[in-house]
Write a protein that holds these residues in place. Structure first.
Motif, short mmCIF file in Angstrom:
data_model
loop_
_atom_site.label_atom_id
_atom_site.label_comp_id
_atom_site.label_asym_id
_atom_site.label_seq_id
_atom_site.Cartn_x
_atom_site.Cartn_y
_atom_site.Cartn_z
N GLU A 61 0.81 -1.21 0.00
CA GLU A 61 0.00 0.00 0.00
C GLU A 61 0.85 1.26 0.00
OE1 GLU A 61 -1.19 0.49 4.69
OE2 GLU A 61 -2.48 -0.66 3.41
N ASP A 62 2.09 1.22 0.44
CA ASP A 62 2.96 2.39 0.39
C ASP A 62 3.28 2.79 -1.03
OD1 ASP A 62 3.00 2.58 3.11
OD2 ASP A 62 5.03 1.81 3.36
N LEU B 186 -7.49 1.15 1.79
CA LEU B 186 -6.94 1.64 3.05
C LEU B 186 -7.07 0.59 4.13
CD1 LEU B 186 -8.53 5.20 2.94
CD2 LEU B 186 -6.12 4.65 2.56
N LYS C 2 -1.18 8.51 -2.13
CA LYS C 2 -2.24 9.01 -1.26
C LYS C 2 -3.59 8.99 -1.97
CE LYS C 2 0.43 11.57 2.01
NZ LYS C 2 0.33 12.58 3.03
N ARG D 188 -1.81 7.74 4.32
CA ARG D 188 -2.26 7.36 3.00
C ARG D 188 -3.38 8.23 2.45
NH1 ARG D 188 -3.27 2.51 1.11
NH2 ARG D 188 -3.31 3.64 -0.84
#
Length: 130
Positions: free
Chosen positions: A62-63, A81, A67, A125
Protein backbone atom coordinates in the motif's frame (compact mmCIF):
# COMPACT_ATOMS: atom_id res chain seq x y z
CA UNK A 1 2.08 -47.14 -33.92
CA UNK A 2 0.72 -44.37 -36.06
CA UNK A 3 2.54 -41.05 -36.03
CA UNK A 4 0.50 -37.91 -35.46
CA UNK A 5 0.73 -35.37 -38.25
CA UNK A 6 0.11 -31.68 -37.95
CA UNK A 7 -2.78 -30.59 -40.10
CA UNK A 8 -3.27 -27.08 -41.43
CA UNK A 9 -5.84 -26.37 -38.71
CA UNK A 10 -3.47 -27.52 -35.96
CA UNK A 11 -0.68 -25.46 -37.48
CA UNK A 12 -2.85 -22.31 -37.41
CA UNK A 13 -3.77 -22.95 -33.76
CA UNK A 14 -0.10 -23.38 -32.92
CA UNK A 15 0.77 -20.03 -34.54
CA UNK A 16 -2.14 -18.29 -32.79
CA UNK A 17 -0.89 -19.60 -29.46
CA UNK A 18 2.67 -18.47 -30.19
CA UNK A 19 1.41 -15.03 -31.25
CA UNK A 20 -0.46 -14.62 -27.95
CA UNK A 21 2.61 -15.68 -25.96
CA UNK A 22 4.80 -13.27 -27.93
CA UNK A 23 2.32 -10.45 -27.35
CA UNK A 24 2.45 -10.94 -23.58
CA UNK A 25 6.24 -11.16 -23.57
CA UNK A 26 6.59 -7.95 -25.56
CA UNK A 27 3.93 -6.21 -23.43
CA UNK A 28 5.84 -7.18 -20.31
CA UNK A 29 9.04 -5.70 -21.70
CA UNK A 30 7.31 -2.39 -22.50
CA UNK A 31 5.61 -2.33 -19.10
CA UNK A 32 8.83 -2.95 -17.21
CA UNK A 33 10.60 -0.30 -19.28
CA UNK A 34 7.96 2.34 -18.53
CA UNK A 35 7.63 1.32 -14.87
CA UNK A 36 11.35 1.48 -14.10
CA UNK A 37 12.01 4.43 -16.40
CA UNK A 38 14.65 2.66 -18.35
CA UNK A 39 15.82 -0.67 -19.54
CA UNK A 40 17.96 -3.34 -18.02
CA UNK A 41 20.36 -5.62 -19.70
CA UNK A 42 20.00 -9.32 -19.08
CA UNK A 43 21.69 -10.07 -15.77
CA UNK A 44 21.89 -6.42 -14.71
CA UNK A 45 20.97 -5.79 -11.09
CA UNK A 46 19.18 -2.88 -9.45
CA UNK A 47 20.33 -1.65 -6.07
CA UNK A 48 17.96 -0.61 -3.30
CA UNK A 49 19.32 2.94 -3.49
CA UNK A 50 18.44 3.18 -7.18
CA UNK A 51 14.76 2.71 -6.43
CA UNK A 52 14.76 4.69 -3.20
CA UNK A 53 14.56 1.87 -0.68
CA UNK A 54 16.83 1.77 2.34
CA UNK A 55 18.63 -1.55 2.48
CA UNK A 56 17.14 -3.95 5.01
CA UNK A 57 13.68 -2.41 4.94
CA UNK A 58 10.56 -3.51 3.19
CA UNK A 59 7.66 -1.45 1.94
CA UNK A 60 4.10 -2.65 2.27
CA UNK A 61 2.33 -2.80 -1.07
CA UNK A 62 0.00 0.00 0.00
CA UNK A 63 2.96 2.39 0.39
CA UNK A 64 3.49 2.14 -3.32
CA UNK A 65 -0.06 3.17 -4.15
CA UNK A 66 0.20 6.82 -3.18
CA UNK A 67 -2.24 9.01 -1.26
CA UNK A 68 -5.98 8.79 -1.66
CA UNK A 69 -8.05 11.97 -1.75
CA UNK A 70 -10.94 11.16 0.58
CA UNK A 71 -13.02 13.93 -1.01
CA UNK A 72 -13.17 12.20 -4.40
CA UNK A 73 -12.18 8.58 -3.73
CA UNK A 74 -14.31 5.72 -4.96
CA UNK A 75 -15.41 2.80 -2.79
CA UNK A 76 -12.65 0.67 -4.33
CA UNK A 77 -9.97 3.26 -3.58
CA UNK A 78 -11.18 3.68 0.00
CA UNK A 79 -11.21 -0.10 0.48
CA UNK A 80 -7.48 -0.14 -0.27
CA UNK A 81 -6.94 1.64 3.05
CA UNK A 82 -6.07 -0.50 6.06
CA UNK A 83 -9.15 -1.16 8.18
CA UNK A 84 -11.63 0.21 5.62
CA UNK A 85 -14.01 -2.35 4.16
CA UNK A 86 -16.90 -1.92 1.76
CA UNK A 87 -19.36 -0.83 4.47
CA UNK A 88 -17.01 1.77 5.95
CA UNK A 89 -16.08 3.03 2.47
CA UNK A 90 -19.77 3.50 1.69
CA UNK A 91 -20.16 5.33 5.02
CA UNK A 92 -17.35 7.73 4.07
CA UNK A 93 -18.97 8.51 0.72
CA UNK A 94 -22.40 8.93 2.34
CA UNK A 95 -20.94 11.31 4.94
CA UNK A 96 -19.20 13.28 2.20
CA UNK A 97 -22.40 13.56 0.16
CA UNK A 98 -24.45 14.69 3.16
CA UNK A 99 -21.90 17.05 4.75
CA UNK A 100 -19.68 18.20 1.90
CA UNK A 101 -15.96 17.71 1.46
CA UNK A 102 -13.64 16.97 4.34
CA UNK A 103 -11.66 20.07 5.28
CA UNK A 104 -8.73 18.16 6.78
CA UNK A 105 -7.81 14.50 7.03
CA UNK A 106 -8.73 14.35 10.73
CA UNK A 107 -12.36 15.03 9.76
CA UNK A 108 -12.64 11.44 8.57
CA UNK A 109 -13.04 10.53 12.25
CA UNK A 110 -16.47 12.21 12.08
CA UNK A 111 -17.61 9.18 10.05
CA UNK A 112 -19.28 6.62 12.30
CA UNK A 113 -16.95 3.70 12.97
CA UNK A 114 -13.70 5.53 12.23
CA UNK A 115 -11.88 6.32 15.42
CA UNK A 116 -8.37 7.31 16.39
CA UNK A 117 -6.99 3.80 15.91
CA UNK A 118 -8.21 3.55 12.32
CA UNK A 119 -7.16 7.13 11.63
CA UNK A 120 -3.63 6.39 12.87
CA UNK A 121 -3.43 3.45 10.45
CA UNK A 122 -4.56 5.46 7.40
CA UNK A 123 -3.41 9.03 8.01
CA UNK A 124 -0.23 8.65 5.94
CA UNK A 125 -2.26 7.36 3.00
CA UNK A 126 -5.02 9.97 2.81
CA UNK A 127 -5.30 13.57 1.69
CA UNK A 128 -8.02 16.16 1.15
CA UNK A 129 -6.72 17.40 -2.17
CA UNK A 130 -3.79 19.44 -0.94
Amino acid sequence: MREKTITGKNQKEKYKFLAVVAFFLVSGMFYSHSFYGGSLELGEEITAEQIGVVEGTTLPAEDMLGKIDINIATVTELESLSGIGSTRAADIIKYREENGNFGRIEDIMKVSGIGEKTFEEIKERITVGE
